[in-house]
Write an enzyme that holds these catalytic residues in place. Sequence first.
Site, mmCIF file in Angstrom:
data_model
loop_
_atom_site.group_PDB
_atom_site.id
_atom_site.type_symbol
_atom_site.label_atom_id
_atom_site.label_comp_id
_atom_site.label_asym_id
_atom_site.label_seq_id
_atom_site.Cartn_x
_atom_site.Cartn_y
_atom_site.Cartn_z
ATOM 1 N N GLY A 155 18.430 -24.400 -17.626
ATOM 2 C CA GLY A 155 19.509 -23.911 -18.457
ATOM 3 C C GLY A 155 19.952 -22.497 -18.150
ATOM 4 C CE LYS A 204 16.683 -29.921 -13.953
ATOM 5 N NZ LYS A 204 16.006 -29.185 -15.041
ATOM 6 C CG ASN A 244 4.912 -26.769 -8.595
ATOM 7 O OD1 ASN A 244 4.943 -25.562 -8.846
ATOM 8 N ND2 ASN A 244 4.127 -27.614 -9.242
ATOM 9 C CG ASN A 254 5.686 -23.125 -15.575
ATOM 10 O OD1 ASN A 254 4.865 -22.630 -14.817
ATOM 11 N ND2 ASN A 254 6.811 -23.698 -15.129
ATOM 12 C CB CYS A 272 3.342 -6.511 -12.449
ATOM 13 S SG CYS A 272 1.633 -6.952 -12.853
ATOM 14 C CB CYS A 283 1.210 -4.827 -16.527
ATOM 15 S SG CYS A 283 0.917 -3.989 -14.964
ATOM 16 C CB CYS A 305 11.563 -32.011 -26.036
ATOM 17 S SG CYS A 305 13.088 -32.315 -26.951
ATOM 18 C CB CYS A 314 -2.599 -4.212 -13.624
ATOM 19 S SG CYS A 314 -1.849 -5.833 -13.307
ATOM 20 C CB CYS A 341 -0.088 -4.631 -10.109
ATOM 21 S SG CYS A 341 0.728 -3.657 -11.397
#
Length: 349
Positions: A107, A151, A174, A207, A249, A252, A273, A326, A331
Amino acid sequence: MADSKEQRLLEVLEKMQGQISALETEGLKQDLQQLRDEIKGISTGLGAPAGASKAGDAAYRGKIEQLSSEVRDDNPYSRLMALKSMGIVKNYENIRKYSIIIVGMGGIGSVAGEMLTRCGIGKLLLFDYDTVEIANMNRLFFRPEQAGMSKTDAAAQTLQAINPDVEFESYCHNITTTENFDNFLDRIQHGGLGGGPVDLVLSCVDNFAARMAINSACNELQTVWMESGVSEDAMSGHIQWLVPGRLACFRCLPPLVTTSGFDEKKLKRENVCAASLPTTMGVVAGLLVQNALKYLLEFGVVAEYLGYNAFKNFFPGYALYPNPQCEDSKCVDNQKAYKAWKEGKGAGK
């Protein structure tokens, strides 16, 4: 109805063809053949969705070699170049020099991709492992006839038709898997125009694992990126600017639910959902692309963190500083390098 009408027209034309042949008038023969071809073209297009391009159709225009501010009906860049003449942007034409990776073509990502394409970005590299579904039609961008396509391929198809000046790469990947993560690293390093590094990575995923993969890659390669997201109830969202070493980051300041050791997959309830409003997605996508343009074209103030609360019409902004402790060693190394650079810059004054 349409077929019978076409047949009657063709029968009349056949009769006219015989009469014209007897006259041996070459000009009339050519006009008749052109009319015949146009009728067939109309019948071929019947049933196609309005605005849909048929396979094999040529682009609606050729590539434009140089951006122009000339105001003409056929110049898609005149209103964009007006930002330069108004003194907002110093060199808008520089937009064509930049390459951006978008991870997640849902979206937010799909709408962000369209905005950047219409702005005339030089190159977009699209990453997502999902396919278009009819269930996605509540959102902006994708069309019903694209259901079943990846997509990334569907997006590249649509965006290329909108602006043939933009280069595209599509990866149905992925990025959290080892092999695909390596490819993701490679495209950050070599996916830019001319084979150099990309200029910015946009995270539009939903995610934590994918966000952490992007964070790890950008920390390792010292690549600037921007993160975005929308809440499960679709009533709030945010964008965040992440500059390795200078700003926090993603590790962090991770979400509280992940620091507690809770598995985010357990948050998803069976047969329930997350809500998805195209309005909220559109607002967040607009904020994200606006921030990206400000960063790349050097105008205005780039937001470090900007939230959006749809209930209260509230846009909170924060400064997010890196954590010296961190857990990502890259980082910490980037923080030290940035500190040394800043001290050296100060000493040189």
